[in-house]
Motif scaffolding. Sequence first.
Motif, mmCIF file in Angstrom:
data_model
loop_
_atom_site.group_PDB
_atom_site.id
_atom_site.type_symbol
_atom_site.label_atom_id
_atom_site.label_comp_id
_atom_site.label_asym_id
_atom_site.label_seq_id
_atom_site.Cartn_x
_atom_site.Cartn_y
_atom_site.Cartn_z
ATOM 1 N N THR A 122 0.815 -1.211 0.000
ATOM 2 C CA THR A 122 0.000 0.000 0.000
ATOM 3 C C THR A 122 0.849 1.261 0.000
ATOM 4 O OG1 THR A 122 -1.715 -1.182 1.261
ATOM 5 C CG2 THR A 122 -1.851 1.216 1.197
ATOM 6 N N ASP A 123 0.711 2.075 -1.049
ATOM 7 C CA ASP A 123 1.387 3.369 -1.105
ATOM 8 C C ASP A 123 0.522 4.489 -0.534
ATOM 9 O OD1 ASP A 123 3.900 2.820 -2.021
ATOM 10 O OD2 ASP A 123 3.445 3.167 -4.130
ATOM 11 N N LYS A 124 -0.791 4.428 -0.805
ATOM 12 C CA LYS A 124 -1.679 5.510 -0.377
ATOM 13 C C LYS A 124 -2.899 4.976 0.371
ATOM 14 C CE LYS A 124 -0.351 8.460 -4.289
ATOM 15 N NZ LYS A 124 -0.826 9.169 -5.505
ATOM 16 N N TYR A 125 -3.783 4.259 -0.353
ATOM 17 C CA TYR A 125 -5.060 3.847 0.228
ATOM 18 C C TYR A 125 -5.192 2.329 0.306
ATOM 19 C CZ TYR A 125 -6.352 8.664 -0.905
ATOM 20 O OH TYR A 125 -6.389 10.028 -1.004
ATOM 21 N N LEU A 126 -5.822 1.863 1.371
ATOM 22 C CA LEU A 126 -6.152 0.447 1.532
ATOM 23 C C LEU A 126 -7.628 0.334 1.872
ATOM 24 C CD1 LEU A 126 -5.550 -2.586 1.930
ATOM 25 C CD2 LEU A 126 -4.911 -2.038 4.306
ATOM 26 N N VAL A 127 -8.358 -0.441 1.068
ATOM 27 C CA VAL A 127 -9.768 -0.704 1.333
ATOM 28 C C VAL A 127 -9.892 -2.136 1.845
ATOM 29 C CG1 VAL A 127 -12.080 -0.899 0.352
ATOM 30 C CG2 VAL A 127 -10.508 0.858 -0.496
ATOM 31 N N VAL A 128 -10.431 -2.302 3.042
ATOM 32 C CA VAL A 128 -10.598 -3.634 3.631
ATOM 33 C C VAL A 128 -12.058 -3.824 4.022
ATOM 34 C CG1 VAL A 128 -9.880 -5.247 5.429
ATOM 35 C CG2 VAL A 128 -8.261 -3.547 4.574
ATOM 36 N N THR A 129 -12.662 -4.903 3.537
ATOM 37 C CA THR A 129 -13.992 -5.290 4.002
ATOM 38 C C THR A 129 -13.952 -6.748 4.418
ATOM 39 O OG1 THR A 129 -14.798 -5.986 1.817
ATOM 40 C CG2 THR A 129 -15.141 -3.675 2.432
ATOM 41 N N VAL A 130 -14.714 -7.060 5.446
ATOM 42 C CA VAL A 130 -14.820 -8.431 5.949
ATOM 43 C C VAL A 130 -16.246 -8.657 6.429
ATOM 44 C CG1 VAL A 130 -12.408 -8.751 6.645
ATOM 45 C CG2 VAL A 130 -14.001 -7.631 8.193
ATOM 46 N N PRO A 131 -16.712 -9.906 6.413
ATOM 47 C CA PRO A 131 -18.028 -10.171 7.003
ATOM 48 C C PRO A 131 -17.934 -10.031 8.516
ATOM 49 C CG PRO A 131 -16.957 -12.232 6.416
ATOM 50 C CD PRO A 131 -16.085 -11.125 5.879
ATOM 51 N N TYR A 132 -19.028 -9.619 9.120
ATOM 52 C CA TYR A 132 -19.041 -9.506 10.581
ATOM 53 C C TYR A 132 -19.894 -10.598 11.208
ATOM 54 C CZ TYR A 132 -19.871 -7.796 15.279
ATOM 55 O OH TYR A 132 -19.965 -7.711 16.636
ATOM 56 N N ASN A 133 -21.114 -10.721 10.739
ATOM 57 C CA ASN A 133 -22.017 -11.724 11.303
ATOM 58 C C ASN A 133 -22.409 -12.673 10.169
ATOM 59 O OD1 ASN A 133 -23.761 -13.161 12.876
ATOM 60 N ND2 ASN A 133 -25.370 -11.619 12.898
ATOM 61 N N LEU A 134 -21.564 -13.637 9.901
ATOM 62 C CA LEU A 134 -21.774 -14.537 8.768
ATOM 63 C C LEU A 134 -21.279 -15.923 9.150
ATOM 64 C CD1 LEU A 134 -22.702 -14.352 5.716
ATOM 65 C CD2 LEU A 134 -20.265 -14.262 5.167
ATOM 66 N N PRO A 135 -22.043 -16.974 8.817
ATOM 67 C CA PRO A 135 -21.583 -18.326 9.147
ATOM 68 C C PRO A 135 -20.368 -18.737 8.330
ATOM 69 C CG PRO A 135 -23.799 -18.354 8.162
ATOM 70 C CD PRO A 135 -23.357 -16.944 8.193
ATOM 71 N N HIS A 136 -19.766 -19.820 8.743
ATOM 72 C CA HIS A 136 -18.618 -20.371 8.031
ATOM 73 C C HIS A 136 -19.013 -20.637 6.579
ATOM 74 C CE1 HIS A 136 -15.585 -23.330 6.822
ATOM 75 N NE2 HIS A 136 -14.835 -22.847 7.799
ATOM 76 N N HIS A 137 -18.188 -20.149 5.605
ATOM 77 C CA HIS A 137 -18.593 -20.293 4.217
ATOM 78 C C HIS A 137 -17.472 -20.747 3.280
ATOM 79 C CE1 HIS A 137 -17.188 -16.127 4.616
ATOM 80 N NE2 HIS A 137 -16.987 -16.090 3.314
ATOM 81 N N GLY A 138 -16.328 -21.164 3.832
ATOM 82 C CA GLY A 138 -15.321 -21.839 3.021
ATOM 83 C C GLY A 138 -14.755 -21.017 1.883
ATOM 84 N N ARG A 139 -14.676 -21.618 0.720
ATOM 85 C CA ARG A 139 -14.113 -21.061 -0.523
ATOM 86 C C ARG A 139 -12.639 -20.705 -0.421
ATOM 87 N NH1 ARG A 139 -15.319 -17.034 -3.554
ATOM 88 N NH2 ARG A 139 -15.289 -18.223 -5.461
ATOM 89 N N PRO A 140 -11.684 -21.571 -0.214
ATOM 90 C CA PRO A 140 -11.859 -22.952 0.247
ATOM 91 C C PRO A 140 -11.781 -23.079 1.759
ATOM 92 C CG PRO A 140 -9.608 -22.643 -0.419
ATOM 93 C CD PRO A 140 -10.305 -21.315 -0.626
ATOM 94 N N ILE A 141 -11.306 -22.016 2.433
ATOM 95 C CA ILE A 141 -11.240 -22.053 3.891
ATOM 96 C C ILE A 141 -11.883 -20.785 4.443
ATOM 97 C CG2 ILE A 141 -9.103 -23.413 3.912
ATOM 98 C CD1 ILE A 141 -7.656 -20.763 4.607
ATOM 99 N N ASP A 142 -12.217 -20.829 5.717
ATOM 100 C CA ASP A 142 -12.738 -19.655 6.406
ATOM 101 C C ASP A 142 -12.173 -19.683 7.817
ATOM 102 O OD1 ASP A 142 -14.100 -17.598 7.565
ATOM 103 O OD2 ASP A 142 -16.104 -18.281 7.020
ATOM 104 N N ASN A 143 -11.310 -18.725 8.143
ATOM 105 C CA ASN A 143 -10.694 -18.687 9.470
ATOM 106 C C ASN A 143 -11.579 -17.993 10.500
ATOM 107 O OD1 ASN A 143 -10.423 -15.890 9.070
ATOM 108 N ND2 ASN A 143 -8.347 -16.084 8.252
ATOM 109 N N MET A 144 -12.795 -17.601 10.072
ATOM 110 C CA MET A 144 -13.771 -16.931 10.939
ATOM 111 C C MET A 144 -13.260 -15.592 11.467
ATOM 112 S SD MET A 144 -16.443 -18.731 10.734
ATOM 113 C CE MET A 144 -17.477 -17.951 11.983
ATOM 114 N N PHE A 145 -12.480 -14.898 10.651
ATOM 115 C CA PHE A 145 -12.053 -13.538 10.981
ATOM 116 C C PHE A 145 -13.258 -12.624 10.843
ATOM 117 C CE2 PHE A 145 -9.801 -9.511 9.673
ATOM 118 C CZ PHE A 145 -9.148 -9.293 10.886
ATOM 119 N N ARG A 146 -13.825 -12.180 11.953
ATOM 120 C CA ARG A 146 -15.052 -11.386 11.980
ATOM 121 C C ARG A 146 -14.877 -10.182 12.905
ATOM 122 N NH1 ARG A 146 -15.523 -15.030 8.747
ATOM 123 N NH2 ARG A 146 -17.377 -16.300 8.321
ATOM 124 N N PRO A 147 -14.024 -9.243 12.549
ATOM 125 C CA PRO A 147 -13.731 -8.128 13.454
ATOM 126 C C PRO A 147 -14.817 -7.058 13.457
ATOM 127 C CG PRO A 147 -12.540 -7.836 11.409
ATOM 128 C CD PRO A 147 -13.248 -9.164 11.306
#
Length: 208
Positions: A122-147
């Motif tokens: 990142t030189d200037k901007y970083l856009v980060v989105t993550v699910p917050y309240n979502l069940p385990h959904h794979g593809r292929p793994i899901d570490n359940m990072f829900r901050p």
Amino acid sequence: KTFRIIFRNKLHKEKKWIVEKLESIVELGTTAIDIGSDTPEYREIQQPYIFDLYRYLMFDRGITISTLDINPETEADFICDLSQNQLPHELGTYDLVICSNFLEHVEESGLQTARNHILNMTDKYLVVTVPYNLPHHGRPIDNMFRPTIEELINFFPELVPICALNWVDEHYREPFISNPNLAPYPEVTGVIFLKPNYSLCPVNQIVF
């Protein structure tokens, strides 16, 4: 079926939020990279709002977008695993790094390494989105990072948060509350960060 419809609606709202915020901060000619970009079919057909984001950035804002994915079948510009220490030297850095619904799909043991690579790109901007309240959904793994927003901000303490989102679709909330057998209704947490040494951004406060 109901959950799939709600999940698609979540992603559509999320990409709309990204476009609206980037419109006011990114300059013409910006270089960008989409991390966890998946296949062109996924972006353009299965999840067309992702392609709408690409189309806006590329054609309306003149932004050059590179793609990165771990799966060779995606035909991304860069095929590499961000959870590993070594990355291609030609990967370089970018004005804008888009990390949308990616961090939850990194092996938990390599999450900190992936975070460091994303930060270094990142030189200037970083856009980060993550699910917050979502069940385990794979593809292929899901570490359940829900901050939460605060936790996501603290995950990148080197950067300055300039805009934040915690979105819940109230229209779909009631069926999930009244029927405990349904999976939780999806929410999304998102933050747009600014590199501290880049001071030309007109947005000077976090917007919730």
